[in-house]
Structure formats: C-alpha cells, structure tokens
Design a protein around this motif. Structure first.
Motif, mmCIF file in Angstrom:
data_model
loop_
_atom_site.group_PDB
_atom_site.id
_atom_site.type_symbol
_atom_site.label_atom_id
_atom_site.label_comp_id
_atom_site.label_asym_id
_atom_site.label_seq_id
_atom_site.Cartn_x
_atom_site.Cartn_y
_atom_site.Cartn_z
ATOM 1 N N LYS A 36 0.781 -1.203 0.474
ATOM 2 C CA LYS A 36 0.226 -0.088 0.178
ATOM 3 C C LYS A 36 1.056 1.423 0.051
ATOM 4 N N GLU A 37 2.053 1.442 0.673
ATOM 5 C CA GLU A 37 2.954 2.139 0.599
ATOM 6 C C GLU A 37 3.096 2.277 -1.342
ATOM 7 N N GLU A 38 3.810 1.605 -1.828
ATOM 8 C CA GLU A 38 4.183 1.748 -2.927
ATOM 9 C C GLU A 38 2.691 2.532 -3.998
ATOM 10 N N LEU A 39 1.416 2.481 -3.738
ATOM 11 C CA LEU A 39 0.462 2.828 -3.926
ATOM 12 C C LEU A 39 0.615 4.634 -3.621
ATOM 13 N N PHE A 40 0.319 3.977 -2.113
ATOM 14 C CA PHE A 40 0.775 5.823 -1.779
ATOM 15 C C PHE A 40 1.997 6.338 -2.970
ATOM 16 N N PHE A 41 2.735 6.212 -2.391
ATOM 17 C CA PHE A 41 4.015 6.818 -3.243
ATOM 18 C C PHE A 41 3.580 7.140 -4.936
ATOM 19 N N ASP A 42 3.146 6.383 -5.277
ATOM 20 C CA ASP A 42 2.110 6.099 -7.026
ATOM 21 C C ASP A 42 1.879 7.826 -6.803
ATOM 22 N N ILE A 43 0.284 7.669 -5.944
ATOM 23 C CA ILE A 43 -0.263 8.847 -5.927
ATOM 24 C C ILE A 43 -0.037 10.320 -5.573
ATOM 25 N N LEU A 44 1.356 10.345 -4.626
ATOM 26 C CA LEU A 44 2.211 11.243 -3.865
ATOM 27 C C LEU A 44 2.855 11.812 -5.588
ATOM 28 N N GLU A 45 3.607 10.526 -5.897
ATOM 29 C CA GLU A 45 4.499 12.052 -7.089
ATOM 30 C C GLU A 45 3.617 12.493 -8.652
ATOM 31 N N HIS A 46 2.146 11.539 -8.850
ATOM 32 C CA HIS A 46 2.192 11.964 -9.569
ATOM 33 C C HIS A 46 1.068 13.588 -9.153
ATOM 34 N N PHE A 47 1.065 13.548 -8.072
ATOM 35 C CA PHE A 47 0.180 14.529 -7.341
ATOM 36 C C PHE A 47 1.496 16.123 -7.122
ATOM 37 N N GLU A 48 3.031 15.260 -7.228
ATOM 38 C CA GLU A 48 4.118 16.174 -7.166
ATOM 39 C C GLU A 48 4.215 17.236 -9.020
ATOM 40 N N SER A 49 3.546 15.973 -9.414
ATOM 41 C CA SER A 49 3.832 15.985 -10.694
ATOM 42 C C SER A 49 3.267 17.580 -11.536
ATOM 43 N N GLU A 50 2.059 17.007 -10.734
ATOM 44 C CA GLU A 50 0.809 18.267 -11.523
ATOM 45 C C GLU A 50 1.166 19.329 -10.238
ATOM 46 N N ARG A 62 4.235 20.827 -9.816
ATOM 47 C CA ARG A 62 5.477 21.541 -10.150
ATOM 48 C C ARG A 62 4.928 22.434 -11.819
ATOM 49 N N GLU A 63 3.792 21.526 -12.175
ATOM 50 C CA GLU A 63 3.351 22.092 -13.794
ATOM 51 C C GLU A 63 2.425 23.403 -13.389
ATOM 52 N N ARG A 64 1.822 22.809 -12.174
ATOM 53 C CA ARG A 64 0.683 24.565 -11.615
ATOM 54 C C ARG A 64 1.555 25.347 -11.168
ATOM 55 N N LEU A 65 2.806 25.816 -10.887
ATOM 56 C CA LEU A 65 3.718 26.365 -10.471
ATOM 57 C C LEU A 65 4.564 27.288 -11.306
ATOM 58 N N LEU A 66 4.359 26.042 -12.378
ATOM 59 C CA LEU A 66 5.153 26.821 -13.369
ATOM 60 C C LEU A 66 4.123 27.774 -14.402
ATOM 61 N N GLU A 67 3.190 27.749 -14.370
ATOM 62 C CA GLU A 67 2.382 27.534 -15.329
ATOM 63 C C GLU A 67 2.744 29.632 -15.115
ATOM 64 N N ASP A 68 2.516 30.218 -14.006
ATOM 65 C CA ASP A 68 2.677 31.851 -14.113
ATOM 66 C C ASP A 68 4.226 32.080 -13.093
ATOM 67 N N ALA A 69 5.389 31.512 -12.779
ATOM 68 C CA ALA A 69 6.119 32.380 -12.684
ATOM 69 C C ALA A 69 6.912 33.105 -13.741
ATOM 70 N N PHE A 70 6.877 34.390 -12.867
ATOM 71 C CA PHE A 70 7.479 35.414 -13.576
ATOM 72 C C PHE A 70 6.877 35.713 -15.350
ATOM 73 N N GLN A 71 6.380 36.039 -15.569
ATOM 74 C CA GLN A 71 5.305 35.934 -16.120
ATOM 75 C C GLN A 71 5.551 37.305 -16.560
ATOM 76 N N PRO A 72 6.591 38.318 -18.184
ATOM 77 C CA PRO A 72 6.433 39.473 -19.013
ATOM 78 C C PRO A 72 5.681 40.194 -18.155
ATOM 79 N N GLY A 73 6.068 41.625 -17.848
ATOM 80 C CA GLY A 73 4.910 43.105 -17.247
ATOM 81 C C GLY A 73 4.475 42.725 -15.632
#
Length: 198
Positions: A55-69, A71-82
């Motif tokens: 079950k720990e591997e399932l949790f880790f799989d879910i955790l890594e999926h969340f962390e990937s999302e 990071r993507e969401r964080l970078l969406e609007d980082a340091f936009q022009p203006g």
C-alpha cells in the motif's frame, strides 16, 4: 487466480489510484488497509499485489503524481512578462504553500508519515524520487539565473533555501499558531528580496 485482461488491469489500476487518493487523504497510510482498498474496487487482497508490492507503493505513486501536477501548476505563471519579479517570486512561493496545505495527500504526508514511508519503501525508489525533486529546484534556479532574474548565488544553496521554506510548512505544528503566517510571510519576503536582481 484468474488473470486480468489488459483493459481490466487498466480500469482496476485507475480505480485503486482514485480510491487510494480518497482513503489515504482521509485516514493516512498507516490507518488505511489493503483490505479497505481492495474491497472498494472489488478485487481480492492477493490480486492487489499484482498491481503494487505494498500500500506504501500505491501511496507513493499517488504522491509522485500530485507532485508532478504541483510543479506544472507552479511554473504556469512564474515570472510572466510585465509582472514585478519580486512580487512574482513571492506569489510563486505562497502559491506553493497553499497548494501543499490544500492537498489532502500532501497534508497527510506532512503529518509524520514521511518517516514511516521512508522505512517501508525500497531505497532505490526513494533516491530516484528525491533526486528528481532536487533536479526540479536546481533547474528552476538555474533558469532564473540564466534569464537574469536571480542574483548569481550558488544554485544548490538557493535550491536549499526553497526546500527550507517547504520544510517549515511541513513542520508548521511546531510553530505557535498565531505567529506561523507571519513567519512564512517574513521568510518569503526575505528570500524574494535577497534573490531578485534589482
């Protein structure tokens, strides 16, 4: 035990993932059993182990999926022009903290479950995960240095400063409730003022 077709496996894996998000987010890893997971998706306990070693591997799989999302969401609007770079970095850091606090899986991970998970998972899996995490921060820092946004401090040190802010958030229970928000505000302001090129 009858084997599953590839389509059945795909459906069951998706159901385990979704039910894992729900149960782990509500109860954490320790209090969620394999039996609860398998009962929820209609498979036997033995069948579970044809998908995950634990079950720990399932949790880790879910955790890594969340962390990937995450990071993507964080970078969406980082340091936009203006947008003022200092304000943009402050927004980036605060957004990261809010996202961590609002995610039930990350919230459970912060509540003392990290040490439990580290004991239960294979060492090579952990090394790969934390290596990816370090790469993300380093790449982010080096990209902002290349763009002339960050001062030219040593990249690993700056990456460590970002991780320090997240560690403070992960250990927020150790702070006085009335002062925690102010601690985060001060940390974010100091880091942003120190790192951004004027």
């Amino acid at each position: 035990m009858k084997g599953f077709s590839s389509r059945e496996r795909e459906i069951i894996q998706k159901e385990l993932f979704e039910k894992g998000k729900e149960l782990f987010g509500q109860f954490g890893i320790k209090k969620t059993s394999v039996e609860e997971l398998t009962k929820a998706v209609g498979i036997s306990k033995g069948a579970f182990y044809s998908f995950y070693n634990s079950k720990e591997e399932l949790f880790f799989d879910i955790l890594e999926h969340f962390e990937s999302e995450f990071r993507e969401r964080l970078l969406e609007d980082a340091f936009q022009p203006g947008i003022n770079p200092k304000e943009s970095l402050k927004h980036f850091l605060k957004k990261a903290i809010v996202m961590m606090e609002e995610n039930p899986i990350l919230d459970q991970f912060q509540k003392g479950e990290m040490n439990y998970l580290i004991r239960k998972l294979p060492e090579e899996k952990l090394k790969e995960h934390f290596g990816d995490e370090n790469d993300f921060f380093l790449q982010f820092v080096e990209e902002q240095k290349r763009r002339g946004i960050f001062e030219d401090y040593e990249s690993k040190a700056v990456s460590g400063v970002f991780k320090m802010i997240f560690f403070v958030n992960m250990n927020k229970d150790g702070f006085d409730e009335d002062s925690y928000d102010e601690v985060i505000e001060l940390l974010v302001d100091m880091v942003s003022s120190y790192l951004i090129k004027e």
